[in-house]
Design a protein around this motif. Structure first.
Motif, PDB file in Angstrom:
ATOM      1  N   ALA A   9       1.196  -1.551   0.325  1.00 36.93           N
ATOM      2  CA  ALA A   9       0.083   0.075   0.494  1.00 36.93           C
ATOM      3  C   ALA A   9       0.984   1.169  -0.468  1.00 36.93           C
ATOM      4  N   ASP A  10       0.281   2.343  -0.827  1.00 36.00           N
ATOM      5  CA  ASP A  10       0.914   3.383  -0.516  1.00 36.00           C
ATOM      6  C   ASP A  10       0.729   4.717   0.582  1.00 36.00           C
ATOM      7  N   LEU A  11      -0.683   3.831   0.951  1.00 32.01           N
ATOM      8  CA  LEU A  11      -0.557   4.715   2.141  1.00 32.01           C
ATOM      9  C   LEU A  11      -1.656   4.007   3.216  1.00 32.01           C
ATOM     10  N   VAL A  12      -1.331   3.821   4.627  1.00 34.86           N
ATOM     11  CA  VAL A  12      -1.753   3.189   5.973  1.00 34.86           C
ATOM     12  C   VAL A  12      -2.734   4.180   6.208  1.00 34.86           C
ATOM     13  N   ILE A  13      -4.186   4.153   6.848  1.00 33.92           N
ATOM     14  CA  ILE A  13      -4.740   4.272   7.439  1.00 33.92           C
ATOM     15  C   ILE A  13      -5.532   4.349   9.203  1.00 33.92           C
ATOM     16  N   CYS A  14      -4.945   4.310  10.097  1.00 32.47           N
ATOM     17  CA  CYS A  14      -5.219   3.280  11.212  1.00 32.47           C
ATOM     18  C   CYS A  14      -6.565   4.158  12.001  1.00 32.47           C
ATOM     19  N   ASP A  15      -6.902   3.026  13.093  1.00 27.38           N
ATOM     20  CA  ASP A  15      -8.255   3.624  13.881  1.00 27.38           C
ATOM     21  C   ASP A  15      -7.250   4.373  15.438  1.00 27.38           C
ATOM     22  N   TYR A  16      -8.622   5.096  15.406  1.00 23.74           N
ATOM     23  CA  TYR A  16      -7.053   6.048  16.718  1.00 23.74           C
ATOM     24  C   TYR A  16      -8.290   5.938  18.112  1.00 23.74           C
ATOM     25  N   ALA A  17      -8.206   6.239  18.937  1.00 30.58           N
ATOM     26  CA  ALA A  17      -8.905   6.993  20.376  1.00 30.58           C
ATOM     27  C   ALA A  17      -8.831   8.200  20.582  1.00 30.58           C
ATOM     28  N   VAL A  18      -9.475   9.068  20.368  1.00 27.90           N
ATOM     29  CA  VAL A  18      -9.944  10.364  21.220  1.00 27.90           C
ATOM     30  C   VAL A  18     -10.159  10.294  22.329  1.00 27.90           C
ATOM     31  N   TYR A  94      -3.313  10.235  -5.293  1.00 32.79           N
ATOM     32  CA  TYR A  94      -2.477   9.826  -6.037  1.00 32.79           C
ATOM     33  C   TYR A  94      -2.001   8.476  -5.589  1.00 32.79           C
ATOM     34  N   ALA A  95      -2.067   7.629  -4.025  1.00 33.49           N
ATOM     35  CA  ALA A  95      -1.986   6.452  -4.301  1.00 33.49           C
ATOM     36  C   ALA A  95      -2.735   5.371  -4.882  1.00 33.49           C
ATOM     37  N   ASN A  96      -1.682   4.710  -5.460  1.00 35.41           N
ATOM     38  CA  ASN A  96      -2.549   3.363  -5.649  1.00 35.41           C
ATOM     39  C   ASN A  96      -3.226   2.444  -5.413  1.00 35.41           C
ATOM     40  N   THR A  97      -3.219   2.128  -3.715  1.00 36.17           N
ATOM     41  CA  THR A  97      -3.365   1.441  -3.203  1.00 36.17           C
ATOM     42  C   THR A  97      -3.480   1.962  -1.771  1.00 36.17           C
ATOM     43  N   ALA A  98      -4.501   2.273  -0.824  1.00 31.04           N
ATOM     44  CA  ALA A  98      -4.834   2.513   0.718  1.00 31.04           C
ATOM     45  C   ALA A  98      -4.897   1.801   1.156  1.00 31.04           C
ATOM     46  N   ALA A  99      -4.771   0.544   2.446  1.00 30.57           N
ATOM     47  CA  ALA A  99      -4.937   0.090   3.557  1.00 30.57           C
ATOM     48  C   ALA A  99      -5.955   0.820   4.867  1.00 30.57           C
ATOM     49  N   PHE A 100      -5.785  -0.132   5.446  1.00 34.91           N
ATOM     50  CA  PHE A 100      -6.941   0.067   6.826  1.00 34.91           C
ATOM     51  C   PHE A 100      -6.610  -0.184   8.191  1.00 34.91           C
ATOM     52  N   VAL A 101      -5.969  -0.172   9.472  1.00 33.25           N
ATOM     53  CA  VAL A 101      -5.729  -0.770  10.204  1.00 33.25           C
ATOM     54  C   VAL A 101      -6.556  -0.867  11.628  1.00 33.25           C
ATOM     55  N   THR A 102      -7.987  -1.751  11.895  1.00 31.59           N
ATOM     56  CA  THR A 102      -8.550  -2.204  12.518  1.00 31.59           C
ATOM     57  C   THR A 102      -8.182  -1.838  13.920  1.00 31.59           C
ATOM     58  N   LYS A 103      -7.656  -0.983  14.788  1.00 31.36           N
ATOM     59  CA  LYS A 103      -6.727  -1.545  15.804  1.00 31.36           C
ATOM     60  C   LYS A 103      -6.763   0.167  15.830  1.00 31.36           C
ATOM     61  N   PRO A 104      -6.612   0.759  17.109  1.00 30.27           N
ATOM     62  CA  PRO A 104      -6.419   1.940  17.590  1.00 30.27           C
ATOM     63  C   PRO A 104      -5.029   2.355  17.965  1.00 30.27           C
ATOM     64  N   LEU A 105      -4.378   2.298  17.037  1.00 32.50           N
ATOM     65  CA  LEU A 105      -3.244   2.337  17.288  1.00 32.50           C
ATOM     66  C   LEU A 105      -2.083   4.559  17.938  1.00 32.50           C
ATOM     67  N   TYR A 106      -2.842   5.642  17.534  1.00 36.07           N
ATOM     68  CA  TYR A 106      -3.020   6.632  17.833  1.00 36.07           C
ATOM     69  C   TYR A 106      -4.384   6.556  19.561  1.00 36.07           C
ATOM     70  N   HIS A 107      -3.574   7.097  20.079  1.00 33.06           N
ATOM     71  CA  HIS A 107      -4.139   7.866  21.135  1.00 33.06           C
ATOM     72  C   HIS A 107      -4.350   9.284  21.293  1.00 33.06           C
ATOM     73  N   TYR A 108      -5.600   9.883  21.087  1.00 31.77           N
ATOM     74  CA  TYR A 108      -5.466  11.795  21.177  1.00 31.77           C
ATOM     75  C   TYR A 108      -5.923  12.111  22.371  1.00 31.77           C
ATOM     76  N   ARG A 109      -5.383  12.748  23.498  1.00 34.69           N
ATOM     77  CA  ARG A 109      -5.724  13.436  24.423  1.00 34.69           C
ATOM     78  C   ARG A 109      -6.324  14.798  24.479  1.00 34.69           C
ATOM     79  N   VAL A 110      -7.220  15.639  24.320  1.00 32.08           N
ATOM     80  CA  VAL A 110      -7.502  16.947  24.175  1.00 32.08           C
ATOM     81  C   VAL A 110      -8.589  16.809  25.262  1.00 32.08           C
ATOM     82  N   HIS A 111      -8.095  18.362  25.306  1.00 22.82           N
ATOM     83  CA  HIS A 111      -8.902  19.227  26.213  1.00 22.82           C
ATOM     84  C   HIS A 111     -10.490  19.818  25.402  1.00 22.82           C
TER      85      HIS A 111
END
Length: 239
Positions: A9-18, A94-111
């Protein structure tokens, strides 16, 4: 990285937790489950429509993709509020292939104040510049017919968001200044002109009412309803 190798894949998008620290609430959007196995155009359409976010921090990019197409982030004073979406949209295009990861690999802490109440000066102008840049980009690459409707939804939705932005509790401008800014947004041909052309099913009932008031040119009602609408949003987030 393993997903990128497995799918080439040219691009991979993962889930995230807010995590909203003020309330202790954590939200995990199901991005991977909703888009894995679908063509990338489905994600691109929903990105324009505001159904998914254009954050850059939950994506892994093939270096060659960026270098080959000379993809860069705009300067902060060019698109102050939405530079991530500018970059992510072009990588998807522009990406030929985009893939997805079904795990929240990023934890986003916000006020709470940073995502709901903070006033963003120049928000509408930045979104309008992004709309025009995307329109030009899609036209040059022959992709406009497939994404034209979604692009129209983007500018209409962005106009609504920008009007609500003027009514945020953190906006300390005088009421007359807020009213003037809302009138200016509503008078923009690119925003107003697209309202009759979009499918209203893309918007919830409150935005539909706001758009109806705009079409009828009832500016005092637009301002009053927007103030109430924004207070409802802030109250709901505090819960």
């Amino acid at each position: 990285y393993e997903k990128a190798k497995d799918k080439d894949a040219d691009l991979v998008i993962c889930d995230y937790a807010v995590e909203i620290q003020d309330t202790g609430k954590t939200v995990c959007p199901d991005i991977g489950k909703n888009y894995e196995g679908k063509p990338k155009e489905a994600f691109m359409k929903d990105l324009l429509k505001g159904k998914v976010s254009g954050f850059s921090w939950n994506k892994l990019y093939r270096r060659d993709l960026i270098e080959r197409h000379k993809l860069v982030f705009p300067l902060r004073d060019e698109l102050e509020n939405i530079e991530d979406q500018y970059f992510s949209f072009r990588c998807l295009l522009y990406a030929n292939t985009a893939a997805f990861v079904t795990k929240p690999l990023y934890h986003y802490r916000v006020h709470l104040s940073s995502i709901v109440q903070k006033y963003q000066a120049g928000l509408f102008e930045d979104g309008l510049a992004l709309y025009e840049a995307n329109l030009d980009c899609l036209t040059k690459h022959g992709e406009l017919p497939a994404l034209k409707e979604a692009l129209h939804v983007f500018i209409v939705n962005h106009g609504c968001i920008s009007i609500l932005n003027e009514c945020k509790s953190r906006n300390k401008n005088p009421s007359i200044e807020k009213y003037k800014n809302i009138r200016s947004i509503c008078a923009c041909p690119e925003f107003r002109g697209k309202i009759p052309a979009v499918d209203m099913s893309a918007f919830d009932s409150k935005k539909k009412l706001l758009l109806m008031l705009i079409r009828l040119r009832l500016m005092p009602a637009v301002y009053g309803f927007s103030a109430i609408y924004q207070k409802m949003i802030e109250h709901r987030m505090k819960k």
